[in-house]
Scaffold this active site. Sequence first.
Site, short mmCIF file in Angstrom:
data_model
loop_
_atom_site.label_atom_id
_atom_site.label_comp_id
_atom_site.label_asym_id
_atom_site.label_seq_id
_atom_site.Cartn_x
_atom_site.Cartn_y
_atom_site.Cartn_z
N GLU A 263 1.84 3.53 3.09
CA GLU A 263 2.29 2.95 4.35
C GLU A 263 3.81 3.04 4.43
O GLU A 263 4.54 2.12 4.09
CB GLU A 263 1.78 1.51 4.46
CG GLU A 263 0.25 1.49 4.46
CD GLU A 263 -0.34 0.09 4.50
OE1 GLU A 263 -1.57 0.01 4.62
OE2 GLU A 263 0.41 -0.90 4.42
N HIS B 275 3.30 -3.80 6.71
CA HIS B 275 2.29 -2.76 6.47
C HIS B 275 2.15 -1.90 7.72
O HIS B 275 2.63 -2.24 8.79
CB HIS B 275 0.92 -3.41 6.22
CG HIS B 275 0.82 -4.14 4.93
ND1 HIS B 275 0.00 -3.74 3.91
CD2 HIS B 275 1.44 -5.27 4.49
CE1 HIS B 275 0.12 -4.59 2.89
NE2 HIS B 275 0.98 -5.53 3.22
N GLU C 231 1.01 -5.86 10.45
CA GLU C 231 0.41 -4.53 10.60
C GLU C 231 1.11 -3.88 11.79
O GLU C 231 0.95 -4.30 12.93
CB GLU C 231 -1.10 -4.64 10.86
CG GLU C 231 -1.87 -5.28 9.72
CD GLU C 231 -2.08 -4.34 8.53
OE1 GLU C 231 -1.69 -3.15 8.62
OE2 GLU C 231 -2.63 -4.81 7.51
N HIS D 225 0.88 -1.18 0.00
CA HIS D 225 0.00 0.00 0.00
C HIS D 225 0.91 1.23 0.00
O HIS D 225 1.75 1.39 0.90
CB HIS D 225 -0.92 -0.01 1.22
CG HIS D 225 -1.90 -1.16 1.19
ND1 HIS D 225 -2.10 -2.00 2.25
CD2 HIS D 225 -2.70 -1.60 0.19
CE1 HIS D 225 -3.00 -2.92 1.91
NE2 HIS D 225 -3.38 -2.70 0.67
ZN LIG Z 1 -1.33 -2.21 4.08
#
Ligand SMILES: [Zn+2]
Length: 346
Positions: free
Chosen positions: A70, A163, A226, A67
């Site tokens: 990020e 991420h 994450e 992404h």
């Molecule tokens: Zn992500």
Amino acid sequence: MTSSAETLLADFLRYTLASERPASEADARGTCANGARWQWLDDGVLQIEPARAEAATKSVLLSAGIHGDETAPVELLSQHVADIAAGRAALACRLLVVLGNVAAMREARRYLDDDLNRLFGGRHAQAGASAEAPRAAALEMQARRFFAAASDAPHARWHLDMHTAIRASAFEQFALLPYTGAVPSRAMFAWLADARIGCVLIHTEKGTTYSAFTAGTCGATACTLELGKVRPFGQNDLARFANADAAARRLVAGAAPDAHAPPPRVFTVIGQITKQSDAFELHVAADVPNFTPFARGTVLANDGDYRYVVAHDEERIVFPNPSVKPGLRAGLLVVETTDATLGALA
Ligand SMILES: [Zn+2]
């Protein structure tokens, strides 16, 4: 080395954001500290091997920026490359570094047309003219090529896809383990504990994420991490990511994880909320933190005749999103399975 090649290794993020690429085949490879050999393979894709690559037992793929907004893990990964190149960080494995959605990264956006992390496992072929489709295909090709030359020994192949989350979470840092049909591994949990990841979510159906692809197709011990909240480049408090970064560096250096690190709590997916139509109503706040618990009997969503009612003593919601298209997942529900999972690791 030319100054461009020096930037490539010393600041791979800046080199990539500037859309630089090696001027020739000869400029796309070289040798850095301690005899490590590097090769630029594509925009944001760099392979580094120790001087005696045949002695490297592990092949590790580290990725960030799937992404494009990020940024913190991208900065850390770029710094890791610089440290390896300068001999400040040890390299005991074959290493593939991937900065994921570089086109979106250059525009400080999550993605341009489609969420790149939903296009793996061949899904990109159905994405039409999406800007992300060729990138997903290219990253699949690079992963296949990299792992084709890797050892088949257990846990010789790793992929950590880093991420940062959009929303708050009851657990600030958590990992997602893709479904492969196999029992989760002790090796992965030892690494997650070493990284001080407090919480692990285990998927129970095949996914279309990058880590689902490398786990399912390339045989990698893989997870999605994450690591905290999204912020622009240069505004990240990198200290908050220090534990995960240090554990990734230990993995790449061939060092053992901290055997005394506490294991994470574990949650397993038991259901999902599905948006049926535009009449869909989700009865949780739009910004509800991930892993917020709800008690048995709570109605979490309804849509015509469809209702989602909490059926376990406690279920926790993850990634709620009422604005998806009808037919798609508007949230995952998980229950805690820490004791059962940790007791059954392979
Ligand atoms: Zn992500």
